[in-house]
Design an enzyme around this catalytic site. Structure first.
Site, PDB file in Angstrom:
ATOM      1  N   TYR A  83       0.832  -1.210   0.000  1.00  0.00           N
ATOM      2  CA  TYR A  83       0.000   0.000   0.000  1.00  0.00           C
ATOM      3  C   TYR A  83       0.875   1.272   0.000  1.00  0.00           C
ATOM      4  CZ  TYR A  83      -3.633   3.153   1.920  1.00  0.00           C
ATOM      5  OH  TYR A  83      -4.505   4.172   2.155  1.00  0.00           O
ATOM      6  N   LYS A 107       1.066   4.117  -2.822  1.00  0.00           N
ATOM      7  CA  LYS A 107       0.651   5.475  -2.485  1.00  0.00           C
ATOM      8  C   LYS A 107       1.754   6.490  -2.755  1.00  0.00           C
ATOM      9  CE  LYS A 107      -3.593   5.324  -1.141  1.00  0.00           C
ATOM     10  NZ  LYS A 107      -4.592   5.682  -2.184  1.00  0.00           N
TER      11      LYS A 107
END
Ligand code: NAI
Length: 287
Positions: free
Chosen positions: A164, A168
């Site tokens: 993640y 991001k």
């Protein structure tokens, strides 16, 4: 102020949480909204039309304009279909909020390729595909707005979120170059790292902390970055619970070696190399 009045804005992952709030906010401000949501679970499994449909209904019931899209942002075909919905319904697209997201948390030691790929596909590839499909319209009309949903997990790291966090911060890298390449055509690109109580965070933080973080504190900042008046580009903001902060990369003076140093010499100067007491905003020396 013309704000987002009559602007066509795509919000991905707008069937719930932050995306829903972004969609409601810009619709209230007069934008025509494409409410995109695959309608699956937090881990990306499943799909359905109910989530996007419910938000479209909310907007239309309040007197606004909106259309639903159930396409997945994770593929080029899905993104193309999403942008086609905007163009077929409202004539063009002026702004994209790349907000769709899933979680497949796990420590790096236990991370498997499936968890890595799924998260990269929705967040990083999703942001890429949708922005890429909208880009020709932005260039043609000399106007475009891109807002990427980034995260403090990418900016600063977080246990269990290697996939993640990489996705991001990848979006921030994308924003940096989109801001440069889009400037000539008045295309602005920024990233917002939200902090909000949603299904994504419901079991991550204590209830009394989450209570102070309604998505309504985040959506006005995203709304502003989509406006005609905004000139902001290439920036990153952390937004939540009433706080709006800018995050940027800085570099120190460092040290300059006249000749390639030995490892020992690098070690000797290490405290100067790492000292952050005197920094300026970072720049690409090759740019
Ligand atoms: P959420 O789970 O409520 O919203 C994400 C939405 O994206 C869901 O409605 C989901 O159905 C949709 N979605 C998932 N995969 C999709 C796909 N392939 N195509 C289209 N839609 C898809 O979570 P939340 O919190 O509202 O998250 C919104 C964004 O903000 C995400 O990108 C998340 O990573 C980011 N974020 C949220 C934080 C928070 O505090 N809630 C913190 C940092 C980042």
């Amino acid at each position: 102020m013309s704000g987002v009045q009559d602007k066509v804005v795509i919000v991905t992952g707008a069937g719930g949480g932050l995306g829903r709030e972004y969609a409601l906010t810009v619709a209230r401000e007069g934008a025509k909204v494409v409410v995109n949501d695959l309608g699956g679970a937090r881990d990306g499994s499943g799909a359905g039309s109910a989530m996007a449909d419910a938000v479209v209904k909310e907007i239309v019931d309040a007197g606004g304009e909106a259309v639903a899209s159930y396409d997945s942002v994770a593929t080029a075909d899905g993104a193309a279909a999403l942008v086609k919905t905007a163009v077929d319904t409202f004539g063009t697209v002026h702004g994209v909020v790349n907000n769709a997201g899933i979680l497949r948390d796990g420590s790096f030691a236990k991370m498997d390729d499936a968890a890595w790929d799924a998260v990269l596909q929705v967040h990083l590839y999703g942001g890429y595909h949708v922005t890429r499909a909208a880009w020709p319209y932005f260039r043609e009309q000399n106007f475009g707005r891109v807002v990427m949903a980034t995260s403090t997990s990418g900016l600063f790291g977080n246990f269990g979120q290697a996939n993640y966090g990489a996705a991001k911060l990848g979006l921030v890298g994308l924003v940096n170059t989109l801001a440069i390449e889009g400037a000539r055509n008045k295309i602005l690109a920024n990233a917002v790292a939200p902090l909000a109580a949603t299904r994504m965070t419901e079991d991550i933080a204590p209830a009394e902390f989450l209570e102070k973080l309604p998505p309504t504190f985040v959506s006005p900042v995203v709304g502003y970055l989509l406006t005609e008046e905004s000139t902001e580009t290439g920036s990153v903001f952390v937004v939540g619970g009433g706080q709006v902060q800018r995050v940027a990369q800085f570099q120190n003076e460092g040290v300059r070696f006249a000749e390639p140093p030995s490892v020992g010499l690098v070690a000797e100067r290490w405290s100067e190399i790492t000292d952050l007491s005197n920094v300026t905003q970072g720049k690409n020396p090759l740019g």
